[in-house]
Enzyme design. Structure first.
Site, PDB file in Angstrom:
ATOM      1  CD  GLU A   1      -2.753  -1.173   2.502  1.00 35.12           C
ATOM      2  OE1 GLU A   1      -3.980  -1.139   2.461  1.00 35.12           O
ATOM      3  OE2 GLU A   1      -2.122  -1.314   3.558  1.00 35.12           O
TER       4      GLU A   1
ATOM      5  N   GLY B   1     -12.765  -2.615   1.852  1.00 31.56           N
ATOM      6  CA  GLY B   1     -13.838  -3.302   1.141  1.00 31.56           C
ATOM      7  C   GLY B   1     -15.078  -2.417   1.092  1.00 31.56           C
TER       8      GLY B   1
ATOM      9  CG  MET C   1      -9.152  -5.564   8.674  1.00 32.22           C
ATOM     10  SD  MET C   1      -8.298  -7.086   8.191  1.00 32.22           S
ATOM     11  CE  MET C   1      -8.081  -7.872   9.776  1.00 32.22           C
ATOM     12  CD  GLU C   2      -5.431  -2.034   8.953  1.00 34.00           C
ATOM     13  OE1 GLU C   2      -6.098  -1.385   8.120  1.00 34.00           O
ATOM     14  OE2 GLU C   2      -5.120  -3.224   8.776  1.00 34.00           O
TER      15      GLU C   2
ATOM     16  CG  ASP D   1     -12.271  -6.193  -0.807  1.00 30.68           C
ATOM     17  OD1 ASP D   1     -13.212  -6.377  -0.046  1.00 30.68           O
ATOM     18  OD2 ASP D   1     -11.186  -5.683  -0.445  1.00 30.68           O
TER      19      ASP D   1
HETATM   20  N1  SAH Z   1      -5.789 -11.493   1.662  1.00 30.36           N
HETATM   21  C1  SAH Z   1      -4.973 -10.421   2.160  1.00 30.36           C
HETATM   22  C2  SAH Z   1      -5.584  -9.970   3.454  1.00 30.36           C
HETATM   23  C3  SAH Z   1      -5.033  -8.705   3.990  1.00 30.36           C
HETATM   24  S1  SAH Z   1      -6.066  -8.127   5.245  1.00 30.36           S
HETATM   25  C4  SAH Z   1      -3.547 -10.884   2.325  1.00 30.36           C
HETATM   26  O1  SAH Z   1      -3.371 -12.072   2.528  1.00 30.36           O
HETATM   27  O2  SAH Z   1      -2.600 -10.082   2.229  1.00 30.36           O
HETATM   28  C5  SAH Z   1      -6.817  -6.813   4.431  1.00 30.36           C
HETATM   29  C6  SAH Z   1      -6.158  -5.478   4.574  1.00 30.36           C
HETATM   30  O3  SAH Z   1      -6.771  -4.599   3.664  1.00 30.36           O
HETATM   31  C7  SAH Z   1      -6.335  -4.859   5.937  1.00 30.36           C
HETATM   32  O4  SAH Z   1      -5.219  -4.065   6.256  1.00 30.36           O
HETATM   33  C8  SAH Z   1      -7.617  -4.015   5.786  1.00 30.36           C
HETATM   34  O5  SAH Z   1      -7.496  -2.744   6.393  1.00 30.36           O
HETATM   35  C9  SAH Z   1      -7.829  -3.876   4.280  1.00 30.36           C
HETATM   36  N2  SAH Z   1      -9.060  -4.447   3.713  1.00 30.36           N
HETATM   37  C10 SAH Z   1      -9.314  -4.470   2.383  1.00 30.36           C
HETATM   38  N3  SAH Z   1     -10.465  -5.094   2.124  1.00 30.36           N
HETATM   39  C11 SAH Z   1     -10.980  -5.486   3.319  1.00 30.36           C
HETATM   40  C12 SAH Z   1     -12.150  -6.219   3.696  1.00 30.36           C
HETATM   41  N4  SAH Z   1     -13.013  -6.685   2.785  1.00 30.36           N
HETATM   42  N5  SAH Z   1     -12.359  -6.470   5.020  1.00 30.36           N
HETATM   43  C13 SAH Z   1     -11.470  -6.028   5.938  1.00 30.36           C
HETATM   44  N6  SAH Z   1     -10.340  -5.341   5.635  1.00 30.36           N
HETATM   45  C14 SAH Z   1     -10.080  -5.066   4.340  1.00 30.36           C
END
Ligand code: SAH
Length: 258
Positions: free
Chosen positions: A12, A78, A192-193, A216
């Protein structure tokens, strides 16, 4: 004035880090804090890692150890609200922890003993980021190249402002995102933050803002091309946005920034 630029994952922030010519790495709590300048402003850039505790710890170190005067969180999220599509940008006005529930002692979502569930983002910074986003993202092909735009089916990004919700869960089923939409109908996007950092900044009385690219729809396809999207689209958008915002700020009063 030193501004912190934070993202959860390397992908990012990679484009932005590449633009910091005089960066110095300071390692605290297993994280690399990149101290330097970007577009004439003193900044500290750092990867918080994923989740609310990691983000809160990173924010606290930024405030206590680096004395930053504002924190801007960027990255991906998301989309939850119907019109918030992949490739759009969300600038938070308020942030809430959707997985916090100490009811019936405290109202659902309220951070116990603070009286708040929704923490406000700094109005001035957020408005400036939203304005910059609308100006900078008018030509995705110029920023990303035709192939990336075609591969992800991107259109002209819409810039949304409103509620951003955070929790320690990657929301990746249609059932889960439907439940969140029902519980929090005005939530634009989930990550998530952000809300954790908003809470820390609230306690310190330091301005906070969050700007996220939608990677997404928080549904069964959320895994998709996630990592590639983050590097190819979100990282570029973050650099374009945050870079233009920093460039438009008044130059620092001291002569540190050269
Ligand atoms: N599949 C990814 C997961 C990363 S977690 C991997 O294995 O790298 C997702 C990260 O992107 C988190 O830092 C969160 O802030 C953000 N994010 C993006 N889409 C999200 C969603 N649908 N739900 C929760 N966090 C999401």
């Amino acid at each position: 004035m030193t501004i912190a630029i934070v993202a959860a994952m390397h992908e990012e922030l990679s484009a932005l880090l590449a633009q910091m010519p005089d960066e110095q790495r300071v390692r605290v709590a297993g994280r690399d804090f990149w101290v330097g300048h970007l577009n004439g402003q003193a900044v500290v850039a750092v990867l918080s890692r994923i989740g609310k505790v990691a983000a809160a710890l990173t924010a606290t170190v930024l405030l206590e150890r680096f004395g930053v005067q504002a924190i801007v969180f960027t990255g991906v999220a998301g989309g939850l609200a119907p019109g918030v599509r992949v490739g759009d940008v969300v600038v938070a006005t308020r942030l809430l922890q959707h997985d916090l529930d100490a009811s019936p002692i405290f109202p659902k979502y309220e951070v116990p003993l603070t009286g708040h569930a929704r923490f406000a983002a700094d109005t001035e910074i957020s408005e400036a980021l939203a304005e910059v986003a609308a100006e900078v993202l008018v030509d995705p092909v110029a920023l990303l190249g035709q192939k990336v735009v075609d591969d992800f089916g991107l259109r002209l990004p819409a810039v949304h402002r409103g509620l951003l919700v955070s929790g320690d869960r990657f929301v990746s089923t249609a059932a889960e995102s439907a439940a969140l939409r029902l519980a929090l109908p005005d939530a634009l996007a989930v990550e998530m933050e952000g809300a954790a950092v908003a809470q820390v900044c609230h306690d310190y009385g330091v301005p906070f803002a969050a700007v996220r690219t939608i990677s997404d729809r928080a549904d069964d396809e959320a895994h998709g091309d996630f990592t590639r999207f983050v590097s190819a689209v979100a990282s570029r958008y973050s650099l374009a946005l945050v870079g233009a915002w920093l460039a438009a700020l008044p130059p620092p009063e001291d002569d540190e920034a050269t």
